[in-house]
Enzyme design. Structure first.
Site, PDB file in Angstrom:
ATOM      1  N   ASP A  74       0.821  -1.204   0.000  1.00 36.96           N
ATOM      2  CA  ASP A  74       0.000   0.000   0.000  1.00 36.96           C
ATOM      3  C   ASP A  74       0.862   1.264   0.000  1.00 36.96           C
ATOM      4  O   ASP A  74       0.476   2.284  -0.583  1.00 36.96           O
ATOM      5  CB  ASP A  74      -0.926   0.003   1.218  1.00 36.96           C
ATOM      6  CG  ASP A  74      -2.077  -0.988   1.064  1.00 36.96           C
ATOM      7  OD1 ASP A  74      -2.216  -1.570  -0.026  1.00 36.96           O
ATOM      8  OD2 ASP A  74      -2.835  -1.177   2.038  1.00 36.96           O
ATOM      9  N   GLY A  75       2.012   1.205   0.657  1.00 35.02           N
ATOM     10  CA  GLY A  75       2.912   2.355   0.642  1.00 35.02           C
ATOM     11  C   GLY A  75       3.388   2.688  -0.755  1.00 35.02           C
ATOM     12  O   GLY A  75       3.578   3.863  -1.102  1.00 35.02           O
ATOM     13  N   GLU A 148      -4.072  10.661   4.139  1.00 38.75           N
ATOM     14  CA  GLU A 148      -4.294  11.613   5.221  1.00 38.75           C
ATOM     15  C   GLU A 148      -3.233  12.685   5.292  1.00 38.75           C
ATOM     16  O   GLU A 148      -2.128  12.525   4.771  1.00 38.75           O
ATOM     17  CB  GLU A 148      -4.356  10.901   6.572  1.00 38.75           C
ATOM     18  CG  GLU A 148      -3.024  10.408   7.113  1.00 38.75           C
ATOM     19  CD  GLU A 148      -2.650   8.992   6.683  1.00 38.75           C
ATOM     20  OE1 GLU A 148      -1.488   8.821   6.267  1.00 38.75           O
ATOM     21  OE2 GLU A 148      -3.490   8.087   6.761  1.00 38.75           O
ATOM     22  N   SER A 191      -5.738   6.516  10.737  1.00 42.18           N
ATOM     23  CA  SER A 191      -6.931   6.916  11.487  1.00 42.18           C
ATOM     24  C   SER A 191      -7.589   5.715  12.170  1.00 42.18           C
ATOM     25  O   SER A 191      -8.039   5.813  13.317  1.00 42.18           O
ATOM     26  CB  SER A 191      -7.931   7.601  10.555  1.00 42.18           C
ATOM     27  OG  SER A 191      -9.137   7.913  11.216  1.00 42.18           O
ATOM     28  N   SER A 193      -6.198   3.004  13.268  1.00 38.91           N
ATOM     29  CA  SER A 193      -5.399   2.568  14.416  1.00 38.91           C
ATOM     30  C   SER A 193      -5.579   3.495  15.610  1.00 38.91           C
ATOM     31  O   SER A 193      -5.227   3.133  16.737  1.00 38.91           O
ATOM     32  CB  SER A 193      -3.915   2.483  14.038  1.00 38.91           C
ATOM     33  OG  SER A 193      -3.351   3.771  13.869  1.00 38.91           O
TER      34      SER A 193
END
Length: 292
Positions: A74-75, A148, A191, A193
């Site tokens: 995902d990174g 984010e 968010s 987490s």
């Protein structure tokens, strides 16, 4: 079709999957275009039927590339977005990592997935981004994020004093380690987490989530994505950080940040048979009996 391949260093055990992908694309007559640092990392490790073209910046792929393959986790997808930007090029994520919320194609499914994509048997999920509108000097070359924007304290015991406004109206003064403003896509990332809610990708909202708030009654809040969110940091500790996804800047003075919806979306390829609800069930292991 010209297909762009983007990634970071691929561990040796996964090279066989990448070689299958490269061979399949070459045999189908597709022309490959590799992100130059990625191409350098693969030199002598992957065989190419023809030398691939290389690119380093967004301008080199606009109008040329029909598909952008992000190879990693995902990174890597978050990094890919900084290259694709507002070009409209669809991004398909091949997961060589672990969780894979965004990079939904597993390494074992590469070949059938490429066939589906070539036959256009896929959906394109349009994902909302946010951007920092001011100050202009903060992240000047790439002021948007898929997940984010976060403000957070450095390695000190002092909490940040963060005042937040929605369209000019005061929302709250947070005394916390930091604050997250997340898109629907980012609602399943940092968010989450910090006890933030999960939003569906098509939700027209942002989530404002405090990080370790000193006041335990302060909870995350969901607002419309048409809002202007102003964040004012004025703390005794004049040393904190602002991040956009994986990009970070250190701040050493009081700061006011305006966060708004970005004027463009990115398209993430979703194969048939996959859905957001199925993904979160599997990735978060919902319904799994853990008593055994």
């Amino acid at each position: 079709m010209i297909i762009a391949l983007f990634g970071n260093s691929i561990p040796d055990p996964y090279l066989g999957y990448l070689q299958q992908l490269v061979d399949n694309l070459s045999q189908a007559g597709d022309q490959l275009m590799l992100y130059e640092p990625f191409a350098v990392s693969l030199k002598g490790r992957i065989r190419f039927a023809l030398p691939p073209m290389v690119f380093n910046n967004p301008e080199e792929i606009v109008g040329k590339t029909g598909l952008f393959l992000s190879i990693g986790g995902d990174g890597t997808i978050l990094e890919a977005v900084t290259i694709v930007r507002d070009s409209g090029i669809p991004i398909a994520g091949i997961n060589m990592g672990h969780l894979g919320f965004l990079s939904s194609i597993s390494k074992e499914e590469i070949l059938p997935a490429i066939t589906e994509i070539r036959e256009k048997k896929y959906l394109l999920d349009r994902r909302t981004l946010l951007k920092i509108e001011s100050p202009k000097e903060l992240f000047p070359s790439c002021n948007f994020a898929l997940n984010e924007v976060t403000v957070y304290k450095g390695h000190t015991p002092n909490l940040l004093s963060i005042k937040t406004y929605i369209d000019g109206e005061f929302l709250n003064g947070y005394w916390a380690d930091g604050l997250i403003v997340a898109t629907p896509t980012g609602s399943t990332a940092y968010s989450l987490s910090c006890t933030g809610p999960i939003l569906t990708p098509d939700a027209e909202n942002f989530v404002i989530t405090p990080i370790a708030s000193h006041n335990l009654t302060v909870r995350p809040i969901v607002v419309r994505d048409t809002c202007r969110i102003s964040i004012v940091i004025d703390s005794k500790e004049k040393d904190f950080f602002v991040s956009l996804d994986s990009r970070m800047e250190r701040i050493t003075e009081p700061l006011e940040i305006d966060v708004v919806k970005a004027p463009f979306q990115v398209g993430l390829v979703r194969l048939s048979g996959l859905s957001f609800y199925k993904t979160i069930r599997e990735k978060l292991k919902w319904g799994l009996d853990i008593r055994n």
